[in-house]
Enzyme design. Structure first.
Site, PDB file in Angstrom:
ATOM      1  N   GLY A  61       0.903  -1.089  -0.030  1.00  0.00           N
ATOM      2  CA  GLY A  61      -0.099   0.192  -0.186  1.00  0.00           C
ATOM      3  C   GLY A  61       0.831   1.143  -0.151  1.00  0.00           C
ATOM      4  O   GLY A  61       2.010   1.206  -0.246  1.00  0.00           O
ATOM      5  N   SER A  62       0.329   2.374   0.089  1.00  0.00           N
ATOM      6  CA  SER A  62       1.048   3.526  -0.026  1.00  0.00           C
ATOM      7  C   SER A  62       1.697   3.574   1.527  1.00  0.00           C
ATOM      8  O   SER A  62       1.633   2.945   2.321  1.00  0.00           O
ATOM      9  CB  SER A  62       0.243   4.785   0.112  1.00  0.00           C
ATOM     10  OG  SER A  62       0.996   6.031  -0.320  1.00  0.00           O
ATOM     11  N   SER A  66      31.005   5.794 -29.904  1.00  0.00           N
ATOM     12  CA  SER A  66      30.573   4.328 -29.076  1.00  0.00           C
ATOM     13  C   SER A  66      30.812   4.749 -27.472  1.00  0.00           C
ATOM     14  O   SER A  66      31.606   3.988 -26.917  1.00  0.00           O
ATOM     15  CB  SER A  66      31.191   3.234 -29.678  1.00  0.00           C
ATOM     16  OG  SER A  66      32.524   3.341 -29.679  1.00  0.00           O
ATOM     17  N   PRO A  81       7.696  -2.254   0.940  1.00  0.00           N
ATOM     18  CA  PRO A  81       7.622  -0.718   1.227  1.00  0.00           C
ATOM     19  C   PRO A  81       6.505  -0.250   0.586  1.00  0.00           C
ATOM     20  O   PRO A  81       5.879  -0.619  -0.464  1.00  0.00           O
ATOM     21  CB  PRO A  81       8.993  -0.439   0.585  1.00  0.00           C
ATOM     22  CG  PRO A  81       9.960  -1.656   0.317  1.00  0.00           C
ATOM     23  CD  PRO A  81       8.948  -2.743   0.390  1.00  0.00           C
ATOM     24  N   GLY A  93      39.934  12.076 -33.141  1.00  0.00           N
ATOM     25  CA  GLY A  93      40.909  11.607 -34.371  1.00  0.00           C
ATOM     26  C   GLY A  93      40.629  10.472 -34.759  1.00  0.00           C
ATOM     27  O   GLY A  93      41.511   9.726 -35.487  1.00  0.00           O
ATOM     28  N   LYS A  94      39.351   9.740 -34.339  1.00  0.00           N
ATOM     29  CA  LYS A  94      39.249   8.381 -34.630  1.00  0.00           C
ATOM     30  C   LYS A  94      39.161   8.029 -36.127  1.00  0.00           C
ATOM     31  O   LYS A  94      39.924   7.157 -36.740  1.00  0.00           O
ATOM     32  CB  LYS A  94      37.813   8.032 -33.982  1.00  0.00           C
ATOM     33  CG  LYS A  94      37.677   8.051 -32.774  1.00  0.00           C
ATOM     34  CD  LYS A  94      36.323   7.813 -31.889  1.00  0.00           C
ATOM     35  CE  LYS A  94      35.288   8.564 -32.533  1.00  0.00           C
ATOM     36  NZ  LYS A  94      35.548  10.079 -32.107  1.00  0.00           N
ATOM     37  N   SER A  95      38.503   9.052 -37.006  1.00  0.00           N
ATOM     38  CA  SER A  95      38.410   8.937 -38.257  1.00  0.00           C
ATOM     39  C   SER A  95      39.631   9.075 -39.184  1.00  0.00           C
ATOM     40  O   SER A  95      39.979   8.393 -40.230  1.00  0.00           O
ATOM     41  CB  SER A  95      37.348   9.833 -38.839  1.00  0.00           C
ATOM     42  OG  SER A  95      35.978   9.524 -38.392  1.00  0.00           O
ATOM     43  N   SER A 131       3.506  -2.159   8.669  1.00  0.00           N
ATOM     44  CA  SER A 131       4.307  -2.774   9.769  1.00  0.00           C
ATOM     45  C   SER A 131       3.621  -2.776  11.147  1.00  0.00           C
ATOM     46  O   SER A 131       3.984  -4.060  11.662  1.00  0.00           O
ATOM     47  CB  SER A 131       5.810  -1.876   9.975  1.00  0.00           C
ATOM     48  OG  SER A 131       6.536  -1.823   8.754  1.00  0.00           O
TER      49      SER A 131
END
Length: 635
Positions: free
Chosen positions: A33-34, A544, A114, A475-477, A40
């Site tokens: 429940g809420s 990526s 909870p 500088g990947k390409s 408890s």
């Protein structure tokens, strides 16, 4: 003063007590429940009224109640179950607390779950094994969003019996009108979601009204007390016993050369020595030779019992297989439509690979964009690109291998699964299989006579994927282009997949959200894998940004064919270059989800090659990469 009892008499008393309880049926239920609806307190009262609180516990409870002082001098029964320090400090339940108690007619295991929305995942954990849900409602507040959410989840998770405990009736002066209004409002909602068996009971957890004894203040209520109802409700374990026999194999038991048994907990049905069985997914048939359990061999075992089976024939059977009734085996598939309850702070990323666990089976799963998300207030099915924390939706998923399953409505054990983040090992979702996709059984791999090894041999090279990753502008390409030129001069067969070029065609429908980035890399990985099947050396230049997707592509390829090249440039250096003007746009708020600015980059932890662009020129880096590749071919 109590009289002295010899040990033999004490043992006899204990044995008689255990024998008395052994024959009782067991009901598993949860309270939900809420927040602050009194879950408890209600469980504490159940333990107290059923005489399951020892004298020393009661004394400590009285002392704690005086010290905490939240109940005006009365016993605070919530302290019996709020075990975590954080729970006692905040007066809320965070974890799932399990408690056992018994009455003269039945045994009970109750899960205190909870109420806070952020802990909905804990409620799902408690509901996964429950036969009944006690849904509490504060008589002053009525039916709330969390009441609806927990009710919907209870129904979704196969709980067939619901108690609507309208609590804190003392705070509304035990008013029947307040009770009736809440009961009628909940009935309307319950009928919409398919809950047909529910009992509304007005209670006060603090005062004990209508929990174990009838309330003197609510003589207008003529129904059972909560404990009376819990004692009478039918247990769903009978349904599992009537199902076809299923035993997911958890462990192959080989204590010596003469014994080979298959251990696990029976998920459905019953089994006897001599019964014909089928090993799924292989389909091999045999018969049960022995049923071995604690205490010796058995003539019969049924759902819920942990046993070891020995078989009449030496069949191939291992962890993850299912031993099933020969004439009624479960299905096998690798693509499904499933209902998901998302449990992670990070949103679902369609296309990302998650670890999948169902019963004793493990696989890798890729989720597609959700078909829809459910609004628990209106029950409307709304469009969704992803699922956020606590969201409930329906999506399709594909596994990397077939698994044995049943729809969740037929079997919790073979229909319920969890998804795990491979990087953090955190559980991100609970799922319920609705059905297998028809294409899962209609689409098969077509064998070809020319193998990938033959294609590579014709090109006189070893296939590989050189995966260049790094920030935009690193500088990947540039480096990948130089590497391809050098390999072309050496008569190597190559192909360069560049991030910008691919988005003009194959991935033109994708944007730059995290989900689209995941799908972008998944598609590139599949294309790269096909190209290595053709014997090519593939170079890819993509930001990526996520480790999970780079690991996904690595897993697609044979061992050693994925070569991760981290083009390592600081954000400041990459931004200073800003050849395409993208960083400037991102800083100005004109470009959303830009890596390094408002979207994360996760650098490789152990790349095969690393290029420090501050210390090495692009040409020198390309020379070093080619040299490394040639050494690999000669190894």
């Amino acid at each position: 003063m109590t009289s002295y009892q010899p040990d033999a008499l004490i043992r006899a008393d204990v044995a008689a007590y255990l024998a008395r309880h052994e024959e009782k049926s067991l009901l598993r239920f949860l309270t939900c429940g809420s927040v602050d609806d009194g879950k408890s307190t209600l469980i504490g009262r159940l333990l107290y009224d059923s005489k399951h609180v020892f004298e020393d516990q009661l004394a400590a409870l009285e002392d704690d109640s005086k010290r905490v002082g939240t109940q005006g001098g009365n016993i605070d029964f919530a302290l019996l179950v709020d075990g975590l320090a954080a729970e006692r400090e905040q007066g809320i339940t965070i974890d799932v607390a399990y408690r056992f108690f018994a009455t003269e007619t039945r045994k009970f295991i109750v899960a205190d779950t909870p109420g806070h929305e952020q802990y909905t995942r804990n409620m799902v954990t408690g509901a996964s094994t429950a036969d009944l849900a006690v849904i509490l409602v504060d008589a002053r507040k009525g039916v709330l969003t969390q009441t609806r959410r927990h009710s919907y989840l209870a129904q979704l998770l196969g709980i067939r019996h619901v108690v609507l405990a309208i609590n804190k009736m003392d705070l509304v002066h035990y008013d029947q009108g307040a009770f009736d209004r809440i009961r009628l409002a909940y009935r309307a909602f319950a009928s919409e979601i398919g809950i047909t068996d529910f009992r509304a009971i007005p209670v006060s957890g603090l005062g004990g009204d209508n929990i174990a004894t009838r309330s003197q203040y609510m003589d207008w209520y003529d129904g059972p007390t909560l404990i009376e109802h819990l004692e009478q409700v039918p247990v769903d374990a009978d349904r599992a016993a009537r199902a076809p026999f299923r035993l997911p194999v958890q462990w192959v038991n080989r204590p010596d050369l003469d014994f080979r048994g298959f251990a696990g907990t029976i998920a459905g049905g019953a089994v006897r020595p001599g019964d014909p069985v089928r090993i799924v997914p292989s389909g091999r048939t045999t018969t049960v030779k022995r049923i071995v359990a604690l205490g010796g061999d058995r003539d019969r075992a049924e759902a819920g019992e942990a046993v070891t089976l020995t078989l009449a024939d030496e069949v191939d059977c291992s962890r993850g297989d299912v031993i099933a009734a020969s004439d009624d085996p479960p299905e096998v598939a690798d693509q499904f439509e499933a209902t998901l309850v998302w449990m992670a702070e990070e949103a679902m990323l369609p296309g990302r690979s998650y670890a999948f666990q169902l019963a004793t089976q493990s696989a890798s799963a890729v989720l597609r964009q959700p078909k829809y998300q459910v609004n628990v207030n209106t029950l409307e099915q709304t469009a969704a690109r992803t699922l956020e924390l606590n969201a409930i939706g329906v999506a399709t998923l594909s596994l990397d291998r077939p698994i044995v399953f049943q729809p969740y409505e037929q079997s919790r054990e073979l229909g319920g699964f969890i998804l795990i983040d491979k990087a953090t090992n955190a559980t991100v979702a609970a799922g319920m299989i609705r059905f297998a996709l028809r294409r899962a059984s209609n689409v098969h791999r077509q064998p070809t006579d020319v193998s990938r090894e033959k294609r590579a041999a014709l090109k006189n090279q070893r296939p590989a994927v050189l995966w260049f990753t790094g920030l935009s502008g690193a500088g990947k390409s540039t480096i990948a282009n130089l590497v391809e030129k050098k390999l072309a001069r050496m008569n190597r067969h190559t192909f360069l997949l560049d991030g910008d070029n691919v988005r003009h065609g194959l991935n033109r429908d994708l944007g730059f959200t995290d989900a689209d980035r995941v799908e972008n890399i998944r598609r590139i990985g599949e294309v790269a894998r096909l190209m290595t099947d053709a014997g090519l050396i593939v170079l890819t230049a993509f930001i990526s940004p996520f480790r999970a997707e780079r690991d996904m592509v690595r897993a697609m390829l044979p061992e050693g064919e994925f070569v991760e090249v981290h083009v390592d440039t600081s954000l400041a250096a990459a931004e200073a270059r800003d050849v395409k003007g993208l960083y400037a746009k991102a800083r100005a708020g004109q470009l959303a989800n830009f890596t390094g600015i408002d979207s994360p980059y996760e650098p490789p932890e152990a790349p095969e090659l690393r290029v420090d662009t501050a210390a090495e020129s692009a040409d020198a880096a390309a020379e070093r990469i080619v040299a490394w590749l040639l050494e690999r071919e000669e190894a």
